[in-house]
Every structure is written in structure tokens, then in C-alpha cells.
Design a protein around this motif. Sequence first.
Motif, PDB file in Angstrom:
ATOM      1  N   ARG A 101      -2.853  -2.911  -3.784  1.00 47.89           N
ATOM      2  CA  ARG A 101      -1.717  -3.471  -3.043  1.00 47.89           C
ATOM      3  C   ARG A 101      -0.924  -2.323  -2.437  1.00 47.89           C
ATOM      4  O   ARG A 101      -1.220  -1.158  -2.682  1.00 47.89           O
ATOM      5  CB  ARG A 101      -0.842  -4.322  -3.954  1.00 47.89           C
ATOM      6  N   GLN A 102       0.092  -2.656  -1.681  1.00 47.09           N
ATOM      7  CA  GLN A 102       0.937  -1.639  -1.068  1.00 47.09           C
ATOM      8  C   GLN A 102       1.750  -0.911  -2.136  1.00 47.09           C
ATOM      9  O   GLN A 102       2.174  -1.513  -3.121  1.00 47.09           O
ATOM     10  CB  GLN A 102       1.894  -2.277  -0.051  1.00 47.09           C
ATOM     11  N   GLU A 105       4.933  -2.393  -3.376  1.00 46.26           N
ATOM     12  CA  GLU A 105       4.841  -3.538  -4.275  1.00 46.26           C
ATOM     13  C   GLU A 105       4.679  -3.130  -5.738  1.00 46.26           C
ATOM     14  O   GLU A 105       4.694  -3.979  -6.620  1.00 46.26           O
ATOM     15  CB  GLU A 105       3.664  -4.431  -3.865  1.00 46.26           C
TER      16      GLU A 105
END
Length: 175
Positions: A101-102, A105
Motif C-alpha cells: 500500500r502507499q 497509509e
Amino acid sequence: MSEEQSSAAAGRPPRQSRTGNTSTGARKAASKSNRSRAREFALQALYQHLVGRNDATAIDMFTRDLAGFHKADTAHYDALLHGCITTEAELDALIVPKLDRQLAEISPIEHAVMWIGTYEFLHCPDVPWRVVLNECIELAKEFGGTDGHKYVNAVLNGLAPSLRSVEVAADKAAG
């Protein structure tokens, strides 16, 4: 009514104390090494940096005033705090390819723990890679979210073979 009496009244056996752990399962402060304490204080300081973008010097001064700081390995704390902040772009560049994920996040606690682990892999060859990994998992268990330690484990386990290739290969060859 004591804990033993209330346990007996409730029909359950009294709690057994576990050596080295508190009743919640966290490691007791007395059983922690000076380096483990340094990592904990560095984690708290890096959290302040990540969340508030506070100045490293101000964070450092605040952290050194916290209860128990005198029991920490201050040289290791200094290396972690200032080293992680100085090389944060390099550390993130190594961590990001291992994420699903980023980076935005990721919890700031898990992010800071990954910084600590990655920094130690790169700059603390006196600390065995398995010790780095275990210490970071313990930090994530103690301070992070419910399953944050699993994520930290996966990311750092993914980085170890490239950052500590000789050591990891020797461990795998030894079985």
C-alpha cells in the motif's frame, strides 16, 4: 479483596506471573536491555517527527527528560533518532518497494519501527540481523496496532536478504 481472593471467588485459578513479562504479556522494564530501551525512546521520538514534523533537537530534548531515559543506551538512541531523520528518504526508498500500500497509509508507529530496523540493518553491523528483526517485532507488538508486528516482520524480512546478504545466507546455510 486481593487478586488471589477474587480469582478464587470467581472460581478460576490465581494468575501466574510470567518471568520477564507484565500481566498483559509486555516485557517488564527490568528485563529490557539498554539497547531495547534506546529503541523504545527512539521510536517515541521518531513518532513525534513523523506525526508533528517536530525539530529533531526539540524532540531529543523532550525525550531525554522522559522517565527511565537514563537506563537507555544513549549512543544507540542518538544514532537511531538522528540517523533515521537524516536518512529518512533513503530508508523510505528501501521500504516502499516492500509495501503493499502507499507509505502514507502505514501507521506512524509501524513506519518508525521499519525505519529503526532498516537503519540498524544498514548502519549497525554489530547487531545481528535476527536481533534487529526480533526487536522491531517486539516494538510493533508493544506500541503498534493489533497485527502491525506481522507487517513489520514481512517488510524487514524482505529487506534483510539484500541489506545483510552474507549474514542471512550464512544463517540459512546453517539451517
